[in-house]
Structures are given as C-alpha cells and as structure tokens.
Design a protein around this motif. Structure first.
Motif, mmCIF file in Angstrom:
data_model
loop_
_atom_site.group_PDB
_atom_site.id
_atom_site.type_symbol
_atom_site.label_atom_id
_atom_site.label_comp_id
_atom_site.label_asym_id
_atom_site.label_seq_id
_atom_site.Cartn_x
_atom_site.Cartn_y
_atom_site.Cartn_z
ATOM 1 N N TYR A 23 90.957 12.811 -46.761
ATOM 2 C CA TYR A 23 89.509 12.995 -46.678
ATOM 3 C C TYR A 23 89.141 14.462 -46.484
ATOM 4 N N GLY A 35 86.604 12.761 -49.338
ATOM 5 C CA GLY A 35 85.674 12.132 -48.411
ATOM 6 C C GLY A 35 84.238 12.250 -48.865
ATOM 7 N N VAL A 67 81.836 10.253 -46.729
ATOM 8 C CA VAL A 67 82.355 10.692 -45.439
ATOM 9 C C VAL A 67 81.948 12.145 -45.248
#
Length: 126
Positions: free
Chosen positions: A90, A95, A100
């Motif tokens: 990530y 991400g 994210v």
C-alpha cells in the motif's frame, strides 16, 4: 511481531488507544505519516493508522489462513505473508488506487520517548 521486518517493528506502538494514536500523529506526523497499533476491538488484529489532515484514518489488518489482509469494504481482499509486505504494497502507491490514504512517512517510535508521568510522548532526534 518478532518475525516482522524492521519497518513494522519501528512503527508498532502496541496497545495504545485511538485517542493517543491521533495525538501522536497530529503532534509528530505529517500528511501520510503512519503507525501500527493493536486493535482495541478485535483480538489478534492490528490497526494501521494514517494521518491525512484533518483526520487520522484507521484500517484494520487481520490474519486469515492465506495471510494478512486489510479489512475494508471498499478494498479488494488481497493477502500478504507478512504485515511488512502488506504495508509496503500500500505504501508503493497501490493504496491510493483502492481508497487507502497515502502511506508516505513511518512514525518511528525510536524517535519518541514515552513519559509515563504525564502520559505523553516527546520527540528525540536520533
């Protein structure tokens, strides 16, 4: 945690609560600063906490039979053998593709000193 790499060991703050986490990231972090702590509600799970002002975003990391994964309804389940591999995945930018918050700067606990008298942390230059 002993099987994890240096990154995870340096950002793992253990059993600190949500409020302490937010104070740490607000005081010592920047947008993209992140740390890892124990989940307060799910035993054996961890929380990856990321500052993206004005908020601290929290993602639960859970272990399954296939490995570690980020538990979030908006994120496609992808398993990793270690927490370090999950975080690095990530962190490399994938991400942002799945919603994210960007992980840019680990909040290294070795640079912080815990003062139990005042229940506060202070920054130490290493």
């Amino acid at each position: 945690m002993e099987r994890e790499g240096m990154l995870v060991r340096s950002i793992y703050f253990g059993r600190i609560g949500r409020e302490a986490t937010e104070r740490l990231l607000e005081r010592f972090g920047h947008d993209g600063s992140f740390l890892l702590r124990d989940s307060e509600t799910v035993q054996g799970a961890y929380c990856l906490c990321v500052r993206k002002a004005p908020f601290v975003h929290t993602y639960r990391l859970v272990r399954s039979t296939e490995g570690w994964f980020l538990q979030d309804p908006g994120v496609r389940m992808q398993s990793f053998g270690t927490l370090e591999r999950l975080i690095e995945n990530y962190r490399r930018g994938s991400g942002s593709e799945v919603g994210v918050a960007p992980l840019t700067e680990p909040l290294d606990k070795r640079h912080l000193q815990y003062n139990s008298f005042g229940q506060e942390f202070s920054y130490m230059e290493m």
